[in-house]
Design an enzyme around this catalytic site. Structure first.
Site, PDB file in Angstrom:
ATOM      1  N   SER A 290       0.852  -1.196   0.000  1.00 20.43           N
ATOM      2  CA  SER A 290       0.000   0.000   0.000  1.00 20.43           C
ATOM      3  C   SER A 290       0.883   1.239   0.000  1.00 20.43           C
ATOM      4  O   SER A 290       2.014   1.207   0.505  1.00 20.43           O
ATOM      5  CB  SER A 290      -0.875   0.018   1.257  1.00 20.43           C
ATOM      6  OG  SER A 290      -1.515   1.274   1.394  1.00 20.43           O
TER       7      SER A 290
ATOM      8  N   TYR B 114      -1.641  -0.796  10.278  1.00 17.05           N
ATOM      9  CA  TYR B 114      -1.864  -1.147   8.869  1.00 17.05           C
ATOM     10  C   TYR B 114      -0.610  -0.822   8.053  1.00 17.05           C
ATOM     11  O   TYR B 114      -0.136  -1.653   7.268  1.00 17.05           O
ATOM     12  CB  TYR B 114      -3.068  -0.373   8.337  1.00 17.05           C
ATOM     13  CG  TYR B 114      -3.349  -0.592   6.867  1.00 17.05           C
ATOM     14  CD1 TYR B 114      -3.902  -1.792   6.421  1.00 17.05           C
ATOM     15  CD2 TYR B 114      -3.065   0.395   5.919  1.00 17.05           C
ATOM     16  CE1 TYR B 114      -4.170  -1.991   5.067  1.00 17.05           C
ATOM     17  CE2 TYR B 114      -3.331   0.208   4.573  1.00 17.05           C
ATOM     18  CZ  TYR B 114      -3.882  -0.992   4.156  1.00 17.05           C
ATOM     19  OH  TYR B 114      -4.133  -1.189   2.813  1.00 17.05           O
TER      20      TYR B 114
END
Ligand SMILES: NC(=O)c1ccc[n+]([C@@H]2O[C@H](COP(=O)([O-])OP(=O)(O)OC[C@H]3O[C@@H](n4cnc5c(N)ncnc54)[C@H](O)[C@@H]3O)[C@@H](O)[C@H]2O)c1
Length: 267
Positions: free
Chosen positions: A148, A161
């Site tokens: 990401s 995350y």
């Protein structure tokens, strides 16, 4: 013939029931690959497979919780049997649970580590076993992991995350090295998607507004766009096309790489 042509290739996409994974599966199928979707969401996954079949693709659904080693073994074996091989694994499934560090919830941390890190690592393990010489598929191939933009920026409220997606980045490099050193013939790369308004992306924008970091969901989206040179959010097709590229022979000399697909946000 285009180097992006995937006719004859067999691909497994985790988290392919919806969102980015569904788009990646459709793009791989459009390039000619036979595809299997592996997901915990059976209803949605089977609907996506039906839509793929309606468009003329060869498509299968396998139930898989990517955190479960034994389920991976069955999912890969079933895919190899159903598609008659396995050349491409897209480790796309992931979860994001928003929260500030001062409010850290150990259960949420463990869930993200489990799905994003363990789940991705187990996928590499079982794909290597099947794709390497002597494996059930046995003809090498390509793995594309989904990291990401969160691994390349510091965005408040997504610390864990971001840490898990940084882990996916390092996993990718070591896996590429092991594959090379041990002669598996499998290239391993990852993509770093920017924000895409899927269920996960839209919820994140709402979460940061709810935490008071932005005035509203719209303001959070505007904040992302402001930091993005191309000046818009990502689209599912942007991520899907990058995955097709890394899975295809166009990327034949690329391994251990991370490709930002974020409109420049993470540079
Ligand atoms: N949407 C974004 O803005 C964005 C940005 C960067 C990276 N990503 C990453 O892209 C990937 C896909 O994101 P998305 O936006 O499509 O999310 P999404 O929540 O819309 O879809 C995720 C899919 O993964 C499946 N899944 C979740 N846990 C699973 C498990 N344990 N086993 C099997 N399947 C499981 C879900 O059922 C769902 O089909 C994720 O890894 C995410 O972290 C997304």
């Amino acid at each position: 013939m285009s180097v992006f042509e995937l006719t004859g290739r067999k691909a497994l996409v985790t988290g392919g029931a919806q969102g980015l994974g569904a788009g990646m599966t459709q793009a791989l199928a459009r390039a000619g690959a036979a595809v299997a979707i592996a997901d915990i969401n059976e209803d949605r996954g089977k609907q996506t497979v039906e839509a793929l079949r309606d468009s003329g693709a060869t498509a299968e659904f396998v139930t898989l919780d990517i955190t479960d080693d034994a389920q991976w073994e069955h999912a890969v074996a079933d895919t190899v049997a159903a598609l008659d091989g396995l050349d491409i694994l897209v480790n796309n499934a992931g979860v994001e649970i928003t929260g500030l560090i001062v409010d850290l919830d150990p259960a949420a941390v463990r869930r993200m580590l489990d799905v994003n890190v363990l789940g991705t690592a187990l996928g590499i393990k079982h794909a290597f076993r099947a794709m390497r010489p002597g494996g059930a598929a046995g003809r090498g191939g390509a793995i594309v992991n989904t990291s990401s933009v969160a691994a390349t920026i510091a965005w408040p409220s997504i610390s864990i995350y971001s840490a898990t997606k940084s882990a996916v980045d390092r996993l990718t490099r070591v896996a590429a090295m092991e594959s090379g050193k041990l002669g598996y013939g499998v290239r391993v790369n990852c993509v770093y998607p920017g924000l895409v308004p899927t269920e996960m992306g839209a919820k994140l924008a709402q979460d940061v507004a709810d935490l008071g970091l932005f005035a509203s969901q719209e303001a959070a989206v505007a904040g992302v766009i402001e930091q993005t040179p191309i000046g818009r959010l990502g689209e599912v097709a942007d991520m899907a096309d990058a995955v097709v590229f890394l899975a295809s022979d166009a990327a034949r000399f690329i391994t251990g790489a991370g490709l930002p697909v974020d409109g420049g946000m993470g540079m």
